[in-house]
Design a protein around this motif. Structure first.
Motif, PDB file in Angstrom:
ATOM      1  N   GLU A 265       0.813  -1.215   0.000  1.00 21.31           N
ATOM      2  CA  GLU A 265       0.000   0.000   0.000  1.00 21.31           C
ATOM      3  C   GLU A 265       0.850   1.271   0.000  1.00 21.31           C
ATOM      4  N   ALA A 266       2.024   1.235   0.622  1.00 22.25           N
ATOM      5  CA  ALA A 266       2.873   2.437   0.648  1.00 22.25           C
ATOM      6  C   ALA A 266       3.287   2.841  -0.760  1.00 22.25           C
ATOM      7  N   LEU A 267       3.653   1.865  -1.571  1.00 25.71           N
ATOM      8  CA  LEU A 267       4.056   2.173  -2.943  1.00 25.71           C
ATOM      9  C   LEU A 267       2.850   2.507  -3.815  1.00 25.71           C
ATOM     10  N   VAL A 268       1.706   1.893  -3.523  1.00 24.24           N
ATOM     11  CA  VAL A 268       0.476   2.255  -4.233  1.00 24.24           C
ATOM     12  C   VAL A 268       0.138   3.721  -3.968  1.00 24.24           C
ATOM     13  N   ILE A 340       0.216  -1.322 -11.454  1.00 26.24           N
ATOM     14  CA  ILE A 340       0.611  -1.476 -10.047  1.00 26.24           C
ATOM     15  C   ILE A 340      -0.611  -1.746  -9.178  1.00 26.24           C
ATOM     16  N   GLY A 341      -1.726  -1.114  -9.498  1.00 22.87           N
ATOM     17  CA  GLY A 341      -2.940  -1.396  -8.736  1.00 22.87           C
ATOM     18  C   GLY A 341      -3.336  -2.857  -8.835  1.00 22.87           C
ATOM     19  N   ILE A 342      -3.236  -3.412 -10.039  1.00 21.94           N
ATOM     20  CA  ILE A 342      -3.545  -4.828 -10.222  1.00 21.94           C
ATOM     21  C   ILE A 342      -2.525  -5.686  -9.470  1.00 21.94           C
ATOM     22  N   GLN A 346      -2.545  -8.461  -5.556  1.00 16.64           N
ATOM     23  CA  GLN A 346      -2.268  -9.903  -5.579  1.00 16.64           C
ATOM     24  C   GLN A 346      -1.443 -10.354  -4.365  1.00 16.64           C
ATOM     25  N   GLY A 347      -1.812  -9.907  -3.206  1.00 14.15           N
ATOM     26  CA  GLY A 347      -1.116 -10.294  -1.982  1.00 14.15           C
ATOM     27  C   GLY A 347      -1.824 -11.431  -1.289  1.00 14.15           C
ATOM     28  N   GLN A 348      -1.883 -12.581  -1.947  1.00 13.33           N
ATOM     29  CA  GLN A 348      -2.607 -13.710  -1.368  1.00 13.33           C
ATOM     30  C   GLN A 348      -1.921 -14.185  -0.082  1.00 13.33           C
ATOM     31  N   LEU A 349      -2.718 -14.224   0.984  1.00 11.24           N
ATOM     32  CA  LEU A 349      -2.241 -14.704   2.286  1.00 11.24           C
ATOM     33  C   LEU A 349      -1.003 -13.942   2.733  1.00 11.24           C
ATOM     34  N   LEU A 357       7.375  -6.548 -10.704  1.00 15.05           N
ATOM     35  CA  LEU A 357       6.592  -5.661 -11.565  1.00 15.05           C
ATOM     36  C   LEU A 357       6.361  -4.316 -10.873  1.00 15.05           C
ATOM     37  N   ILE A 358       5.988  -4.356  -9.611  1.00 12.70           N
ATOM     38  CA  ILE A 358       5.754  -3.117  -8.859  1.00 12.70           C
ATOM     39  C   ILE A 358       7.028  -2.284  -8.819  1.00 12.70           C
TER      40      ILE A 358
END
Length: 453
Positions: A265-268, A340-342, A346-349, A357-358
């Motif tokens: 979230e910080a980079l988002v 980057i939003g997509i 994708q932070g599963q668990l 990519l980010i």
């Protein structure tokens, strides 16, 4: 001489170029991730090297690593961080989502350099002591982003903001036609327009600085899933503190290591601020392009610097190329924001697995915006001039000066004057006198463009 050497891991043996600084893990990755031409950004490699040097120092201080090994690791890592060995990091950015391949690439090069210096260190047990790709790589992402933002983006943004303020002062007395809906509106000064651009950039500055605070929190010490397994409980906070001192950045260990691995979230938030900057720059650039359109069939109110020929077929044509480059960069950054939003979703668990990519797109956005703002400022804004004759000509012909009559004769009567002037191609003054709406003295007294500013 033998041109290769043999290295073995749990998957078997591989032949590696004798002069390659990397090892078997990197060599396997070259084979399995031969995807595209984009390499892992060197800023990430350099940041991981800074982390490796700090980690070795802290592990030695904690009595977990032999002092001689710590010195060897630190010396090797410092060479990498100083960009002396960038060719030793050939891996594609399109690899595992945790960045493990590039992380091991760094570990292997450090181990090789230490061996060349006369000391054997183990890639995992020594170089990677108390660490995981899952906490080193996101920490490197944050460090790389902070460094590039402070070194490239903010200086360029600050300089552009100052230039806009200077233009606002230089143009403060130049009255012109205002425009809304791309139609003539009441007067404004060119300086007032540019003061608006400066204010937009100032708001972006505030937003970026606010977003950077979250980026200062590092995942280091989380190891695999956020619990800090296989590392000293003080390791992460000590490494973050040492890096803060060495890099002169307000770094700290994240207050929640589980979130630091699972989300970005910080980079988002930072990319959201960069998108905001791209939006502002796109609007500013397009305004300047419109006001500089012509030279004879456009608005022609601004004279853009003539840097190069604009056409291979039309002699003498000059185009607003700096604006075009700036706006293309803005479009790319807006696209990166979507990607980057997509990726960040994708932070599963316990782990986000789109980290490379980010990293790639955030760093590319920072670099592109910094370069584009610097180029636009230097090659367009610095030499931008007002076309005084065209400003005056457009203002004199503007129908919306009739707005000054509304308080005296009413909206409907003033509208009749404007419509008549437009229909017959006359001036407002002529139309007003023709309708008998005002006297010549009243018109000259009430319709004063400067009095409307």
């Amino acid at each position: 001489m033998k041109t290769t050497r043999t290295q073995t891991d749990s998957f078997g043996s591989l032949e590696i170029a004798a002069d390659a600084l990397w090892g078997v893990h990197t060599e396997r990755s070259l084979h399995f991730f031969n995807i595209g031409t984009q390499r892992m950004p060197v800023e990430i490699i350099h940041a991981m090297a800074h982390i490796k040097a700090a980690a070795a120092t802290v592990n030695a201080q904690l009595g977990l690593l032999d002092e001689s090994k710590a010195l060897a690791i630190t010396a090797a890592a410092q060479r990498i961080a100083a960009a002396q060995l960038d060719d030793a990091f050939p891996l594609s950015v399109w690899q595992t989502g945790s960045g493990t391949q590039s992380h091991m690439n760094v570990n292997e090069v450090i181990a090789t350099l230490a061996k060349q210096a006369g000391l054997t260190v183990h890639v995992n047990d020594d170089v990677n002591l108390g660490q995981s790709s899952n906490d080193v790589f996101p920490s490197a992402m944050h460090i790389a982003v902070l460094q590039l933002t402070h070194n490239k983006l903010l200086p360029a943004l600050n300089a552009l903001h100052e230039s806009m303020l200077e233009k606002a002062v230089a143009f403060k007395d130049l009255a012109k036609v205002g425009r809304t809906h791309l139609q003539d509106a009441v007067p404004i000064t060119l300086g007032q327009e540019f003061s608006g651009y400066a204010a937009q950039l100032a708001l972006c500055q505030v937003s970026i600085h606010h977003a950077l605070d979250g980026v200062c929190a590092l995942a280091i010490g989380a190891t695999a899933v956020g619990t800090g397994v296989n590392t000293h409980p003080e390791f992460g906070s000590r490494v973050a503190s040492l890096l803060a001192t060495q890099l002169r950045l307000p770094l700290r260990q994240s207050s929640n290591l589980f979130a630091a691995l699972a989300g970005h979230e910080a980079l988002v938030a930072l990319l959201g601020s960069l998108r905001m900057l791209a939006i502002a720059l796109n609007k500013i650039g397009n305004d300047i392009r419109l006001m500089g359109s012509g030279p004879r069939a456009g608005l022609g109110e601004l004279l853009l610097p003539q840097n190069e020929a604009g056409s291979s077929i039309m002699p003498g044509k000059v185009n607003p190329t700096q604006v075009e480059a700036l706006c293309m960069v803005c479009a790319q950054v807006m696209g990166h924001d979507v990607a980057i939003g997509i990726a960040a979703s994708q932070g599963q668990l316990e782990l986000n697995v789109y980290k490379p990519l980010i990293a790639l797109d955030v760093l590319d956005s920072i670099r592109l915006l910094g370069d584009a703002m610097h180029s636009f400022n230097l090659h367009c804004l610095a030499g931008l001039e007002a076309n005084l004759l065209q400003l005056a000509h457009n203002l004199e012909r503007s129908l919306m000066l009739v707005t000054a009559l509304s308080p005296h004769i009413g909206y409907d009567r003033a509208a009749q004057i404007a419509k008549l002037a437009q229909q017959e191609g006359t001036t407002l003054r002529e139309a007003a006198l023709q309708l008998g709406a005002v006297s010549a003295q009243q018109f000259d007294e009430w319709v004063d463009p400067r009095g409307m500013l």
